[in-house]
Design a protein around this motif. Structure first.
Motif, PDB file in Angstrom:
ATOM      1  N   PRO A 288      12.873  -0.872  -9.702  1.00 29.23           N
ATOM      2  CA  PRO A 288      12.400  -2.017  -8.910  1.00 29.23           C
ATOM      3  C   PRO A 288      11.389  -1.583  -7.870  1.00 29.23           C
ATOM      4  N   PHE A 289      10.697  -2.558  -7.276  1.00 26.78           N
ATOM      5  CA  PHE A 289       9.654  -2.255  -6.302  1.00 26.78           C
ATOM      6  C   PHE A 289      10.215  -1.437  -5.142  1.00 26.78           C
ATOM      7  N   ILE A 290      11.372  -1.826  -4.620  1.00 32.89           N
ATOM      8  CA  ILE A 290      12.077  -1.033  -3.616  1.00 32.89           C
ATOM      9  C   ILE A 290      13.366  -0.521  -4.244  1.00 32.89           C
ATOM     10  N   PRO A 291      13.526   0.787  -4.436  1.00 34.10           N
ATOM     11  CA  PRO A 291      14.745   1.324  -5.044  1.00 34.10           C
ATOM     12  C   PRO A 291      15.968   1.017  -4.176  1.00 34.10           C
ATOM     13  N   PRO A 292      17.004   0.388  -4.727  1.00 31.64           N
ATOM     14  CA  PRO A 292      18.165   0.017  -3.905  1.00 31.64           C
ATOM     15  C   PRO A 292      18.911   1.215  -3.337  1.00 31.64           C
TER      16      PRO A 292
ATOM     17  N   ASN B 288       8.469  11.383  -4.724  1.00 33.49           N
ATOM     18  CA  ASN B 288       7.905  10.238  -5.443  1.00 33.49           C
ATOM     19  C   ASN B 288       8.303   8.904  -4.833  1.00 33.49           C
ATOM     20  N   GLU B 289       9.081   8.933  -3.728  1.00 35.44           N
ATOM     21  CA  GLU B 289       9.483   7.696  -3.059  1.00 35.44           C
ATOM     22  C   GLU B 289       9.034   7.667  -1.595  1.00 35.44           C
ATOM     23  N   THR B 290       8.211   8.639  -1.211  1.00 38.42           N
ATOM     24  CA  THR B 290       7.754   8.697   0.177  1.00 38.42           C
ATOM     25  C   THR B 290       6.959   7.451   0.546  1.00 38.42           C
ATOM     26  N   GLY B 291       6.088   7.003  -0.353  1.00 42.16           N
ATOM     27  CA  GLY B 291       5.241   5.852  -0.063  1.00 42.16           C
ATOM     28  C   GLY B 291       6.033   4.595   0.199  1.00 42.16           C
ATOM     29  N   VAL B 292       6.945   4.254  -0.718  1.00 42.29           N
ATOM     30  CA  VAL B 292       7.708   3.014  -0.548  1.00 42.29           C
ATOM     31  C   VAL B 292       8.709   3.154   0.592  1.00 42.29           C
ATOM     32  N   GLY B 293       9.275   4.352   0.765  1.00 42.56           N
ATOM     33  CA  GLY B 293      10.226   4.558   1.861  1.00 42.56           C
ATOM     34  C   GLY B 293       9.580   4.389   3.214  1.00 42.56           C
ATOM     35  N   MET B 294       8.383   4.947   3.390  1.00 39.53           N
ATOM     36  CA  MET B 294       7.645   4.775   4.639  1.00 39.53           C
ATOM     37  C   MET B 294       7.038   3.374   4.718  1.00 39.53           C
ATOM     38  N   GLY B 295       6.788   2.761   3.563  1.00 40.54           N
ATOM     39  CA  GLY B 295       6.303   1.384   3.558  1.00 40.54           C
ATOM     40  C   GLY B 295       7.318   0.427   4.154  1.00 40.54           C
ATOM     41  N   VAL B 296       8.594   0.642   3.843  1.00 42.32           N
ATOM     42  CA  VAL B 296       9.659  -0.172   4.444  1.00 42.32           C
ATOM     43  C   VAL B 296       9.676   0.032   5.957  1.00 42.32           C
ATOM     44  N   PHE B 297       9.485   1.278   6.388  1.00 46.03           N
ATOM     45  CA  PHE B 297       9.428   1.603   7.809  1.00 46.03           C
ATOM     46  C   PHE B 297       8.302   0.832   8.501  1.00 46.03           C
TER      47      PHE B 297
ATOM     48  N   TYR C 184       0.830  -1.211   0.000  1.00 38.22           N
ATOM     49  CA  TYR C 184       0.000   0.000   0.000  1.00 38.22           C
ATOM     50  C   TYR C 184       0.864   1.260   0.000  1.00 38.22           C
ATOM     51  N   GLY C 185       2.001   1.195   0.713  1.00 34.52           N
ATOM     52  CA  GLY C 185       2.907   2.336   0.701  1.00 34.52           C
ATOM     53  C   GLY C 185       3.402   2.647  -0.699  1.00 34.52           C
ATOM     54  N   LYS C 186       3.739   1.605  -1.448  1.00 40.37           N
ATOM     55  CA  LYS C 186       4.186   1.789  -2.837  1.00 40.37           C
ATOM     56  C   LYS C 186       3.044   2.323  -3.708  1.00 40.37           C
ATOM     57  N   LEU C 187       1.856   1.759  -3.560  1.00 35.50           N
ATOM     58  CA  LEU C 187       0.713   2.197  -4.366  1.00 35.50           C
ATOM     59  C   LEU C 187       0.342   3.651  -4.069  1.00 35.50           C
ATOM     60  N   ALA C 188       0.615   4.102  -2.835  1.00 33.29           N
ATOM     61  CA  ALA C 188       0.273   5.478  -2.458  1.00 33.29           C
ATOM     62  C   ALA C 188       1.078   6.508  -3.223  1.00 33.29           C
ATOM     63  N   ASP C 189       2.201   6.086  -3.825  1.00 30.66           N
ATOM     64  CA  ASP C 189       2.975   7.009  -4.664  1.00 30.66           C
ATOM     65  C   ASP C 189       2.270   7.285  -5.988  1.00 30.66           C
ATOM     66  N   TYR C 190       1.267   6.458  -6.328  1.00 38.08           N
ATOM     67  CA  TYR C 190       0.631   6.571  -7.636  1.00 38.08           C
ATOM     68  C   TYR C 190      -0.890   6.771  -7.571  1.00 38.08           C
ATOM     69  N   TYR C 191      -1.541   6.186  -6.576  1.00 37.86           N
ATOM     70  CA  TYR C 191      -3.002   6.221  -6.538  1.00 37.86           C
ATOM     71  C   TYR C 191      -3.500   7.152  -5.430  1.00 37.86           C
TER      72      TYR C 191
END
Length: 462
Positions: free
Chosen positions: A244-248, A377-386, A69-76
């Motif tokens: 990638p899904f999580i940017p290295p 544009n990476e807030t969602g996935v970055g906080m998703g990892v958190f 959901y964190g990743k999807l929040a960057d787009y939806y």
């Protein structure tokens, strides 16, 4: 909160209240079912290993979902994701209430997790997106609600299961749907952002997390071979495509990495404390469910009260100051508990407050630090990892502490100021927590301020 200072939101206060309400019900849903596990086992004549799937299946799907959901929040738009998540969660809750067998209960819990994983992912992102000028304060409020709900969840679960039936926990959870109209009314209209989502990478990550949690919670060693396989596939995928899904490069940022490690270790110890205290009060103090809830209640209240103050400190004193303060309180609190366990239950209850009040401080300061480090544009996935690591930490701490309590029963604690007797093992674990926090704080100090090596971000795929 000044409603004129926040962008794009017609009524910030109403939005914040709605977010806190949905988070409260979501967190309580998880902790309430901890209390109900013995009743479910009795209803369906289940072994402990069988009924454990009520929690294991939920946590596994929830952890993967929080990152997704964190990743999807960057787009939806948030409206779309919240509508989907709450609807699915409510459907799963109603399905569980009318379940006729254990299989249906498990299916209901998985459906709940698919929808419910949206809640922490988006609730922790909302302050970053919609409350930039008071972000620290709002993160503090959100974190305090999460800590408070974790504390009162077992009390509410014991009350509902005791006076009604454990099935009514599902019906109580379904009430979360009443927050949806308020959230939709107060969230701004947003458009879908075009972007590439690496669904193959998402599957590999889901496989890695699922097998890791299964291996930890079930204690089956061969499952870790699959964990290693999925980890390798993740590394290959992250290096073989542009997006990638999580940017290295997230993990190449030393500040991001050290903050994630600090938060992970702190939350591991906090969840470990929450997992262990009910067991200690039951086995060593011979307290019942309701009595345990009441003894833990002051800690939950202290977390709720500290959250808003801590969030304001993030805005006024800075996020690193608050994180150091939280780590200091944690180290001191755990050391005091290593001395106090074995004393009167009310003395222990008062001492728990020192550590418990750090919960919202750790989460609010860590989330604010990460928000400053992440690109928009990476807030969602970055906080998703958190968020993902928060849930993994709970599974790890529960499994490790459970195994420790099974294998060790010392009569004397390592802390020479502690009490001898059957509480010695708990004293040793709290002393270990204190040392972990000190090591975590040290690594944060050393690596957060270390000079960064510049790196080149990947070119966006069109």
């Amino acid at each position: 909160m000044d409603e004129q200072n926040e962008p794009n939101i017609p009524h910030p206060k109403r939005l914040l209240v709605s977010l806190c309400a949905v988070l409260m019900l979501s967190v309580m849903n998880g902790t309430m079912f901890n209390i109900a596990v013995p009743d479910i086992a009795k209803t369906y004549q289940l072994m402990p290993s069988e009924v454990s799937w009520v929690m294991t299946g939920y946590i596994m799907v929830y952890a993967v979902g929080a990152l997704t959901y964190g990743k999807l929040a960057d787009y939806y738009p948030f409206r779309t994701l919240i509508t989907f998540g709450l609807t699915i969660f409510a459907v799963g809750s109603l399905f569980g209430f009318f379940a006729q067998n254990y299989g249906m209960v498990l299916v209901a819990r998985v459906i709940q997790a698919v929808g419910g994983a949206m809640i922490p992912a988006l609730v922790f992102l909302a302050p970053i997106r919609y409350f930039p000028k008071t972000r620290g304060k709002v993160l503090g409020i959100v974190s305090s609600v999460m800590a408070f709900a974790s504390g009162i969840g077992p009390i509410a679960g014991g009350f509902i299961a005791g006076f009604l039936d454990w099935r009514y926990l599902f019906l109580t959870s379904a009430m979360i749907i009443i927050t949806l109209p308020f959230l939709r009314r107060n969230l701004p209209q947003e458009e879908v952002n075009k972007g590439y989502i690496d669904y193959i990478g998402a599957v590999f990550i889901a496989g890695f997390i699922s097998t890791l949690l299964l291996g930890i919670t079930l204690g089956i060693s061969w499952i870790f071979a699959l964990t290693v396989l999925f980890f390798g596939l993740n590394l290959w995928r992250m290096r073989s495509i542009k997006e990638p899904f999580i940017p290295p490069h997230l993990f190449k940022n030393g500040k991001y990495r050290s903050t994630i490690i600090t938060s992970f270790l702190s939350i591991t110890c906090l969840f470990g404390m929450m997992f262990m205290l009910p067991i200690m009060f039951r086995d060593s103090y011979h307290l019942g469910t309701m009595a345990i809830g009441l003894v833990l209640f002051p800690g939950a209240i202290s977390a709720a009260l500290m959250g808003q103050k801590g969030g304001s400190l993030v805005d006024s004193k800075g996020n690193t100051f608050v994180l150091y303060l939280a780590m200091t309180l944690l180290a001191v609190g755990f050391f005091l508990l290593s001395m106090i366990v074995g004393a009167n239950q009310f003395v222990v209850s008062a001492t728990i407050i020192v550590a418990y009040m750090s919960f919202p401080l750790v989460q609010a300061s860590s989330a604010d630090i990460l928000a400053n480090l992440l690109e928009k544009n990476e807030t969602g996935v970055g906080m998703g990892v958190f968020n993902l690591l928060n849930f993994v930490s709970g599974a790890i701490s529960g499994a490790v502490i459970g195994k420790t309590l099974d294998l060790f029963n010392p009569s004397q604690p390592f802390n020479w100021l502690g009490f001898n007797g059957d509480t010695s093992v708990y004293s040793n674990i709290f002393l270990g927590f204190s040392l972990i926090i000190l090591l975590s704080m040290t690594q944060f100090y050393l690596f957060y301020n270390k000079k960064e090596i510049s790196y080149k971000r990947p070119v966006s795929q069109q």
